[in-house]
Scaffold this motif. Structure first.
Motif, PDB file in Angstrom:
ATOM      1  N   GLU A  14      30.515  44.759  46.958  1.00 49.66           N
ATOM      2  CA  GLU A  14      30.773  45.989  46.902  1.00 49.66           C
ATOM      3  C   GLU A  14      32.347  46.218  48.358  1.00 49.66           C
ATOM      4  OE1 GLU A  14      27.493  46.703  49.320  1.00 49.66           O
ATOM      5  OE2 GLU A  14      26.614  47.636  47.613  1.00 49.66           O
ATOM      6  N   LYS A  15      32.730  44.919  48.679  1.00 46.15           N
ATOM      7  CA  LYS A  15      33.962  45.007  49.790  1.00 46.15           C
ATOM      8  C   LYS A  15      34.980  44.566  48.971  1.00 46.15           C
ATOM      9  CE  LYS A  15      31.236  43.271  54.075  1.00 46.15           C
ATOM     10  NZ  LYS A  15      30.630  42.201  54.428  1.00 46.15           N
ATOM     11  N   ASN A  16      35.129  44.275  47.903  1.00 45.98           N
ATOM     12  CA  ASN A  16      36.408  43.504  47.786  1.00 45.98           C
ATOM     13  C   ASN A  16      36.498  44.134  46.442  1.00 45.98           C
ATOM     14  OD1 ASN A  16      36.874  41.745  49.478  1.00 45.98           O
ATOM     15  ND2 ASN A  16      35.140  40.580  48.792  1.00 45.98           N
ATOM     16  N   ARG A  17      36.292  45.044  45.489  1.00 43.06           N
ATOM     17  CA  ARG A  17      35.746  45.545  43.886  1.00 43.06           C
ATOM     18  C   ARG A  17      37.395  46.135  43.995  1.00 43.06           C
ATOM     19  NH1 ARG A  17      31.104  50.062  42.922  1.00 43.06           N
ATOM     20  NH2 ARG A  17      32.001  50.035  41.240  1.00 43.06           N
ATOM     21  N   ASP A  18      37.205  46.907  44.706  1.00 42.55           N
ATOM     22  CA  ASP A  18      39.113  48.019  44.528  1.00 42.55           C
ATOM     23  C   ASP A  18      39.514  47.145  44.702  1.00 42.55           C
ATOM     24  OD1 ASP A  18      37.368  50.783  44.051  1.00 42.55           O
ATOM     25  OD2 ASP A  18      37.317  50.659  46.120  1.00 42.55           O
ATOM     26  N   LYS A  19      40.096  45.944  45.886  1.00 45.87           N
ATOM     27  CA  LYS A  19      40.941  45.214  45.502  1.00 45.87           C
ATOM     28  C   LYS A  19      41.544  44.392  44.544  1.00 45.87           C
ATOM     29  CE  LYS A  19      39.830  41.860  48.713  1.00 45.87           C
ATOM     30  NZ  LYS A  19      39.939  41.334  50.036  1.00 45.87           N
ATOM     31  N   GLU A  20      39.807  43.663  43.882  1.00 47.00           N
ATOM     32  CA  GLU A  20      40.355  42.950  42.853  1.00 47.00           C
ATOM     33  C   GLU A  20      40.622  43.196  41.485  1.00 47.00           C
ATOM     34  OE1 GLU A  20      39.822  39.966  41.677  1.00 47.00           O
ATOM     35  OE2 GLU A  20      38.721  39.201  44.754  1.00 47.00           O
ATOM     36  N   LYS A  21      40.673  44.478  41.592  1.00 45.68           N
ATOM     37  CA  LYS A  21      41.006  45.458  40.280  1.00 45.68           C
ATOM     38  C   LYS A  21      42.643  46.121  40.233  1.00 45.68           C
ATOM     39  CE  LYS A  21      39.499  49.678  38.159  1.00 45.68           C
ATOM     40  NZ  LYS A  21      38.707  50.833  37.302  1.00 45.68           N
ATOM     41  N   ARG A  25      47.060  41.649  42.087  1.00 44.82           N
ATOM     42  CA  ARG A  25      46.056  40.966  42.322  1.00 44.82           C
ATOM     43  C   ARG A  25      45.925  39.979  41.005  1.00 44.82           C
ATOM     44  NH1 ARG A  25      43.056  39.281  47.257  1.00 44.82           N
ATOM     45  NH2 ARG A  25      40.999  38.636  46.478  1.00 44.82           N
ATOM     46  N   GLN A  26      45.814  40.657  40.288  1.00 47.65           N
ATOM     47  CA  GLN A  26      44.770  40.181  39.101  1.00 47.65           C
ATOM     48  C   GLN A  26      46.510  39.365  37.978  1.00 47.65           C
ATOM     49  OE1 GLN A  26      43.537  43.733  36.404  1.00 47.65           O
ATOM     50  NE2 GLN A  26      41.556  42.837  37.294  1.00 47.65           N
ATOM     51  N   LEU A  27      47.509  39.618  37.743  1.00 48.20           N
ATOM     52  CA  LEU A  27      48.603  38.953  37.990  1.00 48.20           C
ATOM     53  C   LEU A  27      48.917  37.860  38.473  1.00 48.20           C
ATOM     54  CD1 LEU A  27      50.626  38.403  36.219  1.00 48.20           C
ATOM     55  CD2 LEU A  27      52.308  40.095  37.688  1.00 48.20           C
ATOM     56  N   MET A  28      48.877  38.248  40.152  1.00 53.01           N
ATOM     57  CA  MET A  28      48.885  36.657  40.868  1.00 53.01           C
ATOM     58  C   MET A  28      48.117  35.492  40.984  1.00 53.01           C
ATOM     59  SD  MET A  28      49.338  36.869  44.916  1.00 53.01           S
ATOM     60  CE  MET A  28      47.376  37.643  45.575  1.00 53.01           C
ATOM     61  N   LYS A  82      41.364  38.235  34.051  1.00 52.02           N
ATOM     62  CA  LYS A  82      41.558  38.361  35.406  1.00 52.02           C
ATOM     63  C   LYS A  82      40.492  40.026  34.963  1.00 52.02           C
ATOM     64  CE  LYS A  82      41.585  36.843  38.760  1.00 52.02           C
ATOM     65  NZ  LYS A  82      40.724  36.451  39.389  1.00 52.02           N
ATOM     66  N   ARG A  83      40.980  40.974  34.218  1.00 55.97           N
ATOM     67  CA  ARG A  83      40.137  42.276  33.778  1.00 55.97           C
ATOM     68  C   ARG A  83      39.090  42.260  33.036  1.00 55.97           C
ATOM     69  NH1 ARG A  83      43.672  47.010  33.717  1.00 55.97           N
ATOM     70  NH2 ARG A  83      44.433  45.702  35.325  1.00 55.97           N
ATOM     71  N   GLN A  84      38.893  40.979  32.212  1.00 59.60           N
ATOM     72  CA  GLN A  84      37.118  40.243  31.464  1.00 59.60           C
ATOM     73  C   GLN A  84      36.978  40.365  32.847  1.00 59.60           C
ATOM     74  OE1 GLN A  84      36.790  37.674  30.637  1.00 59.60           O
ATOM     75  NE2 GLN A  84      34.998  38.088  29.463  1.00 59.60           N
ATOM     76  N   ARG A  85      37.358  39.396  33.737  1.00 60.35           N
ATOM     77  CA  ARG A  85      36.620  38.780  34.197  1.00 60.35           C
ATOM     78  C   ARG A  85      36.107  39.688  35.454  1.00 60.35           C
ATOM     79  NH1 ARG A  85      32.876  35.811  35.601  1.00 60.35           N
ATOM     80  NH2 ARG A  85      32.417  34.413  37.959  1.00 60.35           N
ATOM     81  N   TRP A  86      37.024  40.820  35.637  1.00 66.04           N
ATOM     82  CA  TRP A  86      36.626  41.837  36.698  1.00 66.04           C
ATOM     83  C   TRP A  86      35.545  42.677  36.324  1.00 66.04           C
ATOM     84  CZ3 TRP A  86      36.533  47.078  37.019  1.00 66.04           C
ATOM     85  CH2 TRP A  86      35.919  47.768  37.576  1.00 66.04           C
ATOM     86  N   GLU A  90      31.536  43.251  36.940  1.00 70.64           N
ATOM     87  CA  GLU A  90      30.825  44.932  37.707  1.00 70.64           C
ATOM     88  C   GLU A  90      29.381  45.592  37.254  1.00 70.64           C
ATOM     89  OE1 GLU A  90      31.990  48.643  39.303  1.00 70.64           O
ATOM     90  OE2 GLU A  90      32.952  46.757  39.627  1.00 70.64           O
ATOM     91  N   GLN A  91      29.680  44.589  35.971  1.00 71.85           N
ATOM     92  CA  GLN A  91      28.677  44.435  35.102  1.00 71.85           C
ATOM     93  C   GLN A  91      27.543  44.277  35.480  1.00 71.85           C
ATOM     94  OE1 GLN A  91      28.953  43.520  30.948  1.00 71.85           O
ATOM     95  NE2 GLN A  91      26.705  43.841  30.362  1.00 71.85           N
ATOM     96  N   ARG A  92      28.011  42.735  36.240  1.00 76.06           N
ATOM     97  CA  ARG A  92      26.463  42.726  37.054  1.00 76.06           C
ATOM     98  C   ARG A  92      26.421  43.095  37.918  1.00 76.06           C
ATOM     99  NH1 ARG A  92      27.169  36.538  39.668  1.00 76.06           N
ATOM    100  NH2 ARG A  92      24.862  36.303  40.598  1.00 76.06           N
ATOM    101  N   TYR A  93      27.311  43.590  39.256  1.00 73.41           N
ATOM    102  CA  TYR A  93      26.886  44.181  40.236  1.00 73.41           C
ATOM    103  C   TYR A  93      25.868  45.129  39.602  1.00 73.41           C
ATOM    104  CZ  TYR A  93      28.553  48.007  44.007  1.00 73.41           C
ATOM    105  OH  TYR A  93      28.058  48.655  44.771  1.00 73.41           O
ATOM    106  N   HIS A  94      26.451  46.873  38.773  1.00 73.56           N
ATOM    107  CA  HIS A  94      25.542  47.467  38.245  1.00 73.56           C
ATOM    108  C   HIS A  94      24.537  47.430  38.194  1.00 73.56           C
ATOM    109  CE1 HIS A  94      28.541  50.368  38.711  1.00 73.56           C
ATOM    110  NE2 HIS A  94      29.876  49.402  37.895  1.00 73.56           N
TER     111      HIS A  94
END
Length: 100
Positions: A14-21, A25-28, A82-86, A90-94
């Motif tokens: 909930e805290k980091n989902r927007d930052k991880e998207k 950041r995914q590239l880095m 990283k997009r696939q991991r996100w 996200e699916q696990r979160y939901h």
């Protein structure tokens, strides 16, 4: 009923989902993995283990093209992974949110 680990994950996500998207950041964070895929191509080219291929490659090939191609591969793999991991997280979160 959620376990302690699942509750911790929900709080973290909930805290980091927007930052991880964010793609930057995914590239880095994904670029080292992308380079793991690209560097063996350069090492194989530079090793010179197949002499005939080197002779043909040196007459018909520009090494700058190889470097650009490896960078494109590294960036693609980095962002894709990283997009696939996100998406997995996200699916696990939901799923946990619906269950809890």
């Amino acid at each position: 009923m959620l376990t302690e680990e699942e509750k911790t994950f929900l709080e973290y996500w909930e805290k980091n989902r927007d930052k991880e998207k964010k793609w930057t950041r995914q590239l880095m964070f994904g670029l080292p993995l992308g380079l793991i895929f690209g560097l063996p191509i350069i090492l194989n080219y530079l090793s010179g283990w197949y002499k005939r291929a080197n002779m043909v490659g040196n007459t018909q090939f520009n090494p700058n093209v190889l470097i650009v191609a490896v960078l494109i591969i590294a960036v693609f793999v980095a962002i894709f992974y990283k997009r696939q991991r996100w998406e997995q997280l996200e699916q696990r979160y939901h799923e946990l949110k619906n269950r809890g």
